[in-house]
Scaffold this motif. Sequence first.
Motif, PDB file in Angstrom:
ATOM      1  N   LEU A   1      -6.796  -0.842  10.441  1.00 47.20           N
ATOM      2  CA  LEU A   1      -8.115  -0.559   9.881  1.00 47.20           C
ATOM      3  C   LEU A   1      -8.139   0.737   9.074  1.00 47.20           C
ATOM      4  O   LEU A   1      -9.209   1.196   8.668  1.00 47.20           O
ATOM      5  CB  LEU A   1      -9.159  -0.501  10.999  1.00 47.20           C
ATOM      6  N   GLY A   2      -6.969   1.314   8.865  1.00 44.93           N
ATOM      7  CA  GLY A   2      -6.892   2.482   7.999  1.00 44.93           C
ATOM      8  C   GLY A   2      -6.870   3.814   8.711  1.00 44.93           C
ATOM      9  O   GLY A   2      -6.905   4.872   8.069  1.00 44.93           O
TER      10      GLY A   2
ATOM     11  N   GLN B   1     -14.577  -0.645  14.438  1.00 46.19           N
ATOM     12  CA  GLN B   1     -15.051  -1.035  13.124  1.00 46.19           C
ATOM     13  C   GLN B   1     -14.529  -0.043  12.092  1.00 46.19           C
ATOM     14  O   GLN B   1     -14.578   1.173  12.316  1.00 46.19           O
ATOM     15  CB  GLN B   1     -16.574  -1.041  13.109  1.00 46.19           C
ATOM     16  N   ARG B   2     -14.009  -0.566  11.005  1.00 43.26           N
ATOM     17  CA  ARG B   2     -13.518   0.322   9.952  1.00 43.26           C
ATOM     18  C   ARG B   2     -14.615   1.268   9.503  1.00 43.26           C
ATOM     19  O   ARG B   2     -15.747   0.868   9.287  1.00 43.26           O
ATOM     20  CB  ARG B   2     -13.039  -0.501   8.749  1.00 43.26           C
ATOM     21  N   TRP B   3     -14.279   2.545   9.392  1.00 42.76           N
ATOM     22  CA  TRP B   3     -15.245   3.529   8.912  1.00 42.76           C
ATOM     23  C   TRP B   3     -15.661   3.176   7.486  1.00 42.76           C
ATOM     24  O   TRP B   3     -14.820   2.922   6.619  1.00 42.76           O
ATOM     25  CB  TRP B   3     -14.651   4.932   8.952  1.00 42.76           C
TER      26      TRP B   3
ATOM     27  N   THR C   1     -13.744  -5.578  11.517  1.00 42.99           N
ATOM     28  CA  THR C   1     -13.990  -5.258  12.923  1.00 42.99           C
ATOM     29  C   THR C   1     -12.905  -5.876  13.792  1.00 42.99           C
ATOM     30  O   THR C   1     -12.441  -6.994  13.527  1.00 42.99           O
ATOM     31  CB  THR C   1     -15.366  -5.794  13.357  1.00 42.99           C
TER      32      THR C   1
ATOM     33  N   ASP D   1      -9.118   5.195  10.537  1.00 40.51           N
ATOM     34  CA  ASP D   1     -10.431   5.848  10.578  1.00 40.51           C
ATOM     35  C   ASP D   1     -11.437   4.780  10.985  1.00 40.51           C
ATOM     36  O   ASP D   1     -11.754   3.883  10.200  1.00 40.51           O
ATOM     37  CB  ASP D   1     -10.773   6.434   9.209  1.00 40.51           C
ATOM     38  N   VAL D   2     -11.925   4.858  12.233  1.00 44.64           N
ATOM     39  CA  VAL D   2     -12.762   3.789  12.765  1.00 44.64           C
ATOM     40  C   VAL D   2     -13.974   4.369  13.480  1.00 44.64           C
ATOM     41  O   VAL D   2     -14.026   5.555  13.819  1.00 44.64           O
ATOM     42  CB  VAL D   2     -11.985   2.901  13.765  1.00 44.64           C
TER      43      VAL D   2
END
Length: 295
Positions: free
Chosen positions: A137-138, A180-182, A121, A140-141
Amino acid sequence: MPNFAALVSGTGWHVADLLRAAAAVDVSLHVLAFGDVEASVGIGPGRVSACDVGLDGVDGVLVRMMPPGSLEQVVFRMDALHRLTAVGVPVWNPPRSVEAAVDKYLTLSLLERRGLPVPATWTGQTATSALEAFDALGGDVVVKPLFGSEGRGLMRVGHRELAWRCFHALERTGSVIYLQRWIRHPGHDLRLFVLGGRVLGAIRRTARDGEWRTNVAIGGRAEAWTPDAEAARLAVAATEAVGAVFAGVDLIEDLDAGTRVLIEVNAVPGWRALSAATGVDVAAALLDALREAAR
């Protein structure tokens, strides 16, 4: 007969259920609007009251819901709860736990401090930093309001241009940006209701078709679920981490990591779906436990 007060933001199913349960467990329950709370200092003994009912003299106070308000109103309402605890009135949940659990960032920080599993997060205030976090976080959140419940206001963002627009809009409105990361999950999450250091009941909430949010308030389906020892341990530990006596604790399975993570701890949880699915009389259990604490 014990004399309790429930501080609420309005009438509805939960208030009616508490009044029903009060009669069943033989306690007196006054339903009081948070907006009517007042207090005095230096006038007589000083007291906190609402609707002309002094709260300093009640045997216990149940915080059912904290209504929206200005910063000053919310701070004063919490001050009043702190005043009650200072004069020895049991307040459930304690004001410190309500303050902690209503703030998603503070909740996760307290859980992480206890070594409990939480999703990756990021929280900040500028769109530029949020975009950097989005990448970290990639890409995708889930964007969440810092204060919020029932799955409302959540948005999944998996495209950088959309993220740019979203984060700048939040910055312009003076909002805190909470990312927040999915988590790839199996389409359901787990809600455990903790009271007095044990799990009172639990449900599995499944998202409706075409929806990733599992909250019952927005169409999710609830079914009774028997928690395993690890889920119960996490729920009780999370409740203790925020200092709550009772809480609704949400767990979700991370399919990529093969573990469960704690998503939320709600210190003013609803129980309508849980009671319907499990048959547990949550309202009666709450009032009965509060009576024991007030003795």
